[in-house]
Design an enzyme around this catalytic site. Structure first.
Site, mmCIF file in Angstrom:
data_model
loop_
_atom_site.group_PDB
_atom_site.id
_atom_site.type_symbol
_atom_site.label_atom_id
_atom_site.label_comp_id
_atom_site.label_asym_id
_atom_site.label_seq_id
_atom_site.Cartn_x
_atom_site.Cartn_y
_atom_site.Cartn_z
ATOM 1 N N GLU A 180 40.423 2.640 19.393
ATOM 2 C CA GLU A 180 39.483 1.450 19.768
ATOM 3 C C GLU A 180 38.923 0.650 18.521
ATOM 4 O OE1 GLU A 180 36.565 2.761 22.384
ATOM 5 O OE2 GLU A 180 37.935 2.876 24.075
ATOM 6 N N HIS A 189 36.795 -2.819 28.950
ATOM 7 C CA HIS A 189 36.188 -1.409 29.699
ATOM 8 C C HIS A 189 36.199 -1.844 31.321
ATOM 9 C CE1 HIS A 189 35.376 -0.197 25.839
ATOM 10 N NE2 HIS A 189 35.261 0.902 26.403
#
Length: 317
Positions: free
Chosen positions: A168, A201
């Site tokens: 990430e 997300h």
């Protein structure tokens, strides 16, 4: 050589094109990252070891491809440092890996100081943990090889503490920030890049609906809260990246925060030693704000490659 009468107009057009390429490149990376999680069609829950291993392989592949996306962006966006006087062009003197924060200069302070800053912020939760479980952490337990081997063998631990932070941060910070800086400038990029991270997300909504665990209103509430704190956290690690020019700091901070979770202030308010805990929470926050710029001073890390992409070169880095 550009004619004086047409220079500014051509520069504006070039910048406008570059911004579209920047945003589309970031969207492409975000879609590739999230999309790779759903390549594997499965009815298994997200914490099932088999699904975790397949998803880890997918996001590692996307992360490995992210330097190629940055390289392609540099070609199509024609990234160069422009002189404000004569609009002459000059190639950026840094490799793709250096722009993405993978470099040796200042590596040790870049790994230690941002992590120390994050630990300071978590002073309250750490004190809370020690009070509730005084034997929970010792130097002996931290150096216990068998304990670490158990962690490495745990797929959930590997995902949360290793794979997710590395992939990430490399994609949403290391790759996206260099692409945004020429368009938005360093400061705006710090707040813009986390939006891609926060929106990414939202894919948890799909998983929750598939498993029918909660009502849609609860799922949306949880996802909205997650978007908020992942965006705030993303702004913090983006700030670390821009100030240090390294991706290692954001990775370690990300891993530490994943291990700690969100500070549980409501529990501290109900604790028998509430005064001591609230004092430690407050001191952690004040020390964090006091040390934020000191521990991220570029003096410790050398020249910041990503800052060379700013037009004109910005002192904000």
């Amino acid at each position: 050589m550009l004619e004086p009468g047409h220079g500014p107009m051509m520069q504006v057009e070039h910048t406008h094109t570059r911004c579209w390429v920047c945003v589309l490149s970031c969207l492409l990376l975000a879609c590739l990252y999230v999309g790779s999680l759903y390549v594997w069609r499965s009815s298994l829950p997200r914490d099932h070891p088999g699904l975790i291993k397949r998803r880890c392989a997918s996001v590692l592949l996307v992360s490995a491809l992210s330097p190629a996306v940055v390289k392609a962006w540099m070609h199509w966006a024609d990234v160069k440092a422009l002189s404000s006087e004569h609009y002459r062009t000059q190639q950026v003197d840094a490799s793709v890996w250096q722009l993405m924060g993978v470099r040796l200069e200042g590596l040790v302070p870049a790994a230690v100081l941002p992590l120390l800053l994050t630990v300071v912020f978590y002073l309250g939760p750490l004190v809370h943990s020690v009070i509730d479980n005084p034997d929970g952490f010792t130097l002996q337990s931290a150096l216990n090889v068998q304990s670490w081997m158990l962690c490495v063998g745990d797929a959930v631990w590997l995902r949360n503490q290793v794979v997710a932070p590395v992939t990430e941060e490399l994609v949403f910070r290391g790759a996206m920030l260099p692409m945004l800086v020429p368009c938005t400038g360093p400061t705006a990029a710090i707040f813009m890049a986390p939006l891609f991270f926060g929106v990414a997300h939202f894919h948890h909504i799909v998983e929750q609906r598939r498993l029918h665990k909660d009502s849609m209103s609860v799922i949306l509430l949880v996802s909205g809260s997650q978007f908020l704190y992942t965006t705030v956290f993303g702004a913090f690690t983006s700030f670390i990246f821009m100030r240090t020019g390294h991706v290692v700091g954001p990775v370690l901070c990300h891993s530490f925060c994943n291990s700690q979770g969100l500070p549980d202030i409501s529990s501290a308010l109900q604790h028998p030693q509430r005064s001591a805990l609230l004092f430690s929470y407050l001191m952690g926050l004040l020390l964090f704000l006091l040390l934020l710029f000191t521990l991220t001073d570029p003096f410790f890390y050398g020249a910041i490659p990503v800052c060379s992409l700013a037009t004109p070169a910005a002192l904000a880095c």
